[in-house]
Design an enzyme around this catalytic site. Structure first.
Site, PDB file in Angstrom:
ATOM      1  N   GLU A 121      -1.306  48.354  16.347  1.00 47.37           N
ATOM      2  CA  GLU A 121      -0.435  47.584  17.253  1.00 47.37           C
ATOM      3  C   GLU A 121      -0.260  48.291  18.605  1.00 47.37           C
ATOM      4  O   GLU A 121      -0.208  47.646  19.653  1.00 47.37           O
ATOM      5  CB  GLU A 121       0.940  47.396  16.590  1.00 47.37           C
ATOM      6  CG  GLU A 121       1.887  46.497  17.333  1.00 47.37           C
ATOM      7  CD  GLU A 121       1.398  45.052  17.431  1.00 47.37           C
ATOM      8  OE1 GLU A 121       1.345  44.371  16.400  1.00 47.37           O
ATOM      9  OE2 GLU A 121       1.055  44.612  18.547  1.00 47.37           O
ATOM     10  N   VAL A 124      -2.590  47.779  22.095  1.00 42.91           N
ATOM     11  CA  VAL A 124      -2.516  46.689  23.077  1.00 42.91           C
ATOM     12  C   VAL A 124      -1.085  46.542  23.576  1.00 42.91           C
ATOM     13  O   VAL A 124      -0.177  46.209  22.816  1.00 42.91           O
ATOM     14  CB  VAL A 124      -2.990  45.348  22.458  1.00 42.91           C
ATOM     15  CG1 VAL A 124      -2.856  44.223  23.469  1.00 42.91           C
ATOM     16  CG2 VAL A 124      -4.425  45.458  21.968  1.00 42.91           C
ATOM     17  N   GLY A 126       1.269  48.633  24.395  1.00 43.29           N
ATOM     18  CA  GLY A 126       2.299  49.568  23.935  1.00 43.29           C
ATOM     19  C   GLY A 126       3.313  48.969  22.978  1.00 43.29           C
ATOM     20  O   GLY A 126       2.987  48.637  21.840  1.00 43.29           O
ATOM     21  N   ILE A 128       4.839  46.129  22.934  1.00 42.97           N
ATOM     22  CA  ILE A 128       4.918  44.666  22.732  1.00 42.97           C
ATOM     23  C   ILE A 128       4.225  44.289  21.413  1.00 42.97           C
ATOM     24  O   ILE A 128       3.044  44.579  21.233  1.00 42.97           O
ATOM     25  CB  ILE A 128       4.266  43.904  23.913  1.00 42.97           C
ATOM     26  CG1 ILE A 128       4.974  44.244  25.228  1.00 42.97           C
ATOM     27  CG2 ILE A 128       4.279  42.407  23.656  1.00 42.97           C
ATOM     28  CD1 ILE A 128       4.361  43.588  26.456  1.00 42.97           C
ATOM     29  N   GLY A 179       2.317  60.594  38.146  1.00 38.73           N
ATOM     30  CA  GLY A 179       1.918  60.517  36.735  1.00 38.73           C
ATOM     31  C   GLY A 179       1.717  59.099  36.222  1.00 38.73           C
ATOM     32  O   GLY A 179       1.551  58.869  35.023  1.00 38.73           O
ATOM     33  N   GLU A 182      -4.140  58.232  36.130  1.00 40.36           N
ATOM     34  CA  GLU A 182      -4.944  59.408  35.764  1.00 40.36           C
ATOM     35  C   GLU A 182      -5.650  59.938  37.007  1.00 40.36           C
ATOM     36  O   GLU A 182      -5.866  59.197  37.971  1.00 40.36           O
ATOM     37  CB  GLU A 182      -6.028  59.007  34.752  1.00 40.36           C
ATOM     38  CG  GLU A 182      -5.522  58.359  33.495  1.00 40.36           C
ATOM     39  CD  GLU A 182      -4.952  59.365  32.512  1.00 40.36           C
ATOM     40  OE1 GLU A 182      -5.340  60.538  32.586  1.00 40.36           O
ATOM     41  OE2 GLU A 182      -4.101  58.972  31.698  1.00 40.36           O
ATOM     42  N   LYS A 197      -8.297  45.967  25.647  1.00 36.67           N
ATOM     43  CA  LYS A 197      -7.148  45.309  25.018  1.00 36.67           C
ATOM     44  C   LYS A 197      -7.422  43.825  24.824  1.00 36.67           C
ATOM     45  O   LYS A 197      -7.106  43.246  23.778  1.00 36.67           O
ATOM     46  CB  LYS A 197      -5.893  45.516  25.874  1.00 36.67           C
ATOM     47  CG  LYS A 197      -5.458  46.973  25.914  1.00 36.67           C
ATOM     48  CD  LYS A 197      -4.446  47.222  27.009  1.00 36.67           C
ATOM     49  CE  LYS A 197      -4.003  48.659  27.055  1.00 36.67           C
ATOM     50  NZ  LYS A 197      -3.274  48.999  28.276  1.00 36.67           N
TER      51      LYS A 197
END
Ligand SMILES: NC(=O)c1ccc[n+]([C@@H]2O[C@H](COP(=O)([O-])OP(=O)(O)OC[C@H]3O[C@@H](n4cnc5c(N)ncnc54)[C@H](OP(=O)(O)O)[C@@H]3O)[C@@H](O)[C@H]2O)c1
Length: 412
Positions: A121, A124, A126, A128, A179, A182, A197
């Site tokens: 889970e 995709v 985070g 949600i 931050g 990247e 995703k």
């Protein structure tokens, strides 16, 4: 009855350390971390050094560990860990969208052969809860489309571009310093992360397993201040959208910048937030909005998978077994292209032109384009060329009369 889970945890970075804390704070689970394996022996950590191991066999060969939680940032090493864990009869929870997107068919076969669960889970958007919803709630006959803002980094950059009128490069540098991006931002800003995703979403929404190379991804790297100004003049915003839609018996998918109208689910999704909207025949549109990344939000999705495993939950992929749908790349769409070099507009053939504008240092064109005319390479090889899908209205995508056999070479 709750199953007792003995966890072997790979990775103690942003998500792994978040999971450690979230698990410790949650009294609900009959689950304990027995072994943590990381990579770098010289790293300073928040826990004493004797909490960490460096040999993956200490998890993979331990018969007491019945759940491997894989939270590392290396897709190739993750593939080896996950496949070996599944083969040795251990359940697996992972957040590694790149690894999952590239190997999903094989991983499903492996988990079936070994009669274990493989849950992801957190891979995709985070926190949600979209995969389990698609898997359990929405049946394939009635589901029409799934689309979302699935990448917080690009949404953060686009939000600031819209508000501040600075250049893309300035805001990207800022995002890296803070931050949010990247040091090598390619996966995010060129749409690869969103595409991995989307590929997972398509599997659970429609039961169609594609490969990342099948899905077009165009990123936001080439956006110019004039494009933002154009959007503002029309009352629109630009967002990076990952979308899939069912048309007749086909499923289409793409990741691309898109002009968004005020009534869109995406219009007020700002900064690092993610959102997914699911449209089905009778329920109409539903929107999930939340944090798509970060230590605790992502760990909460991992925790939810662990909790589900205690009741022997597993994805069943029922839609994959029964679907009549095929993935298609031959369709047409409304498109906007712009360039600081007007000649570059000729690179994309339009079947119908709605509007053109040309001055000596900025030109744009809107109209209809066959999807086959678009490639990731076109976007990457021509930094002056900004490509965006135009506002989506009902029936905006049309399948091409004759399916074009598009070969996308946008692997990563
Ligand atoms: N960060 C997010 O918000 C987020 C959101 C959704 C999904 N994810 C996914 O979650 C996963 C982890 O991301 P992250 O942000 O937590 O990464 P991270 O902060 O960079 O941490 C990565 C961890 O993996 C360890 N590691 C790397 N290679 C390893 C190996 N071969 N064996 C054992 N350990 C290894 C590292 O060890 P050392 O500590 O020794 O360097 C580090 O602890 C990735 O797949 C990412 O795509 C992250």
């Amino acid at each position: 009855m709750k199953k007792k889970l003995t966890i072997g945890l790979f990775g103690f970075g942003c998500v792994g350390s978040g999971l450690y804390e979230v698990l410790n704070r949650s009294n609900l689970l009959n689950a304990t971390i027995k072994t943590i394996v990381v990579k770098n022996k010289n790293k300073q950590r928040v826990l004493p050094a004797d909490h960490f191991q460096y040999d993956k066999e200490l998890i993979l060969a331990d018969p007491e560990i019945n759940l491997v939680v894989e939270l590392i940032d290396d897709a190739d090493a993750a593939y080896e860990i996950v496949t070996r864990a599944l083969r040795s009869g251990k359940h697996v929870v992972s957040a590694n969208k790149k690894m999952i997107a590239h190997h999903l068919d094989e991983l499903i076969a492996l988990k079936n052969q070994n009669n274990v669960s493989f849950l992801y889970e957190a891979s995709v958007c985070g926190s949600i809860p979209v995969i389990r919803n698609l898997e359990e709630y929405y049946n394939n006959d009635t589901l029409r489309s799934v689309q979302g803002i699935c990448n917080g980094t690009t949404n953060y950059i686009l939000t600031r571009l819209d508000k501040e009128g600075k250049s893309f490069d300035e805001i990207l540098k800022d995002a890296q310093r803070l931050g949010f991006a990247e040091s090598d931002p390619t996966l995010d800003i060129d749409g690869f992360d969103s595409k991995f995703k989307l590929q997972i979403l398509i599997a659970h929404a429609f039961g169609v397993i594609t490969l990342p190379a099948d899905i077009l991804n165009i990123g936001i790297r080439n956006i110019k201040e004039q494009d933002i100004r154009f959007a503002k003049e029309k009352g629109l915003k630009i967002k990076l959208i990952a979308a899939s839609e069912k048309i007749d018996q086909k499923v289409i998918g793409y990741v691309a910048p898109q002009f968004i109208q005020e009534d869109s689910f995406a219009y007020d999704v700002n900064n690092e937030f993610n959102a997914v909207t699911i449209e089905a025949l009778f329920s109409d549109r539903q929107v999930f909005k939340g944090k798509g990344a970060g230590s605790f939000p992502t760990a909460s999705a991992v925790l939810s998978d662990i909790s589900a495993l205690q009741y022997d939950y597993g994805y069943e992929y029922r839609k994959k077994e029964t679907t009549q749908l095929n993935y298609a790349s031959g369709f047409s769409t409304r498109l906007f292209i712009s360039s600081t070099n007007p000649d570059k507009l000729k690179l994309i053939p339009f079947t119908e032109v709605e509007e053109t504008f040309s001055s000596k240092d900025y030109a744009y064109k809107t109209g209809t384009v066959n999807f086959g005319a678009l490639t990731h390479e076109l976007y990457r090889n021509h930094p002056e060329l900004f490509i965006a899908f135009f506002p989506q209205t009902e029936g905006n995508f049309k399948l091409a009369p004759v399916e074009e056999n598009v070969v996308l070479q946008n692997t990563f």
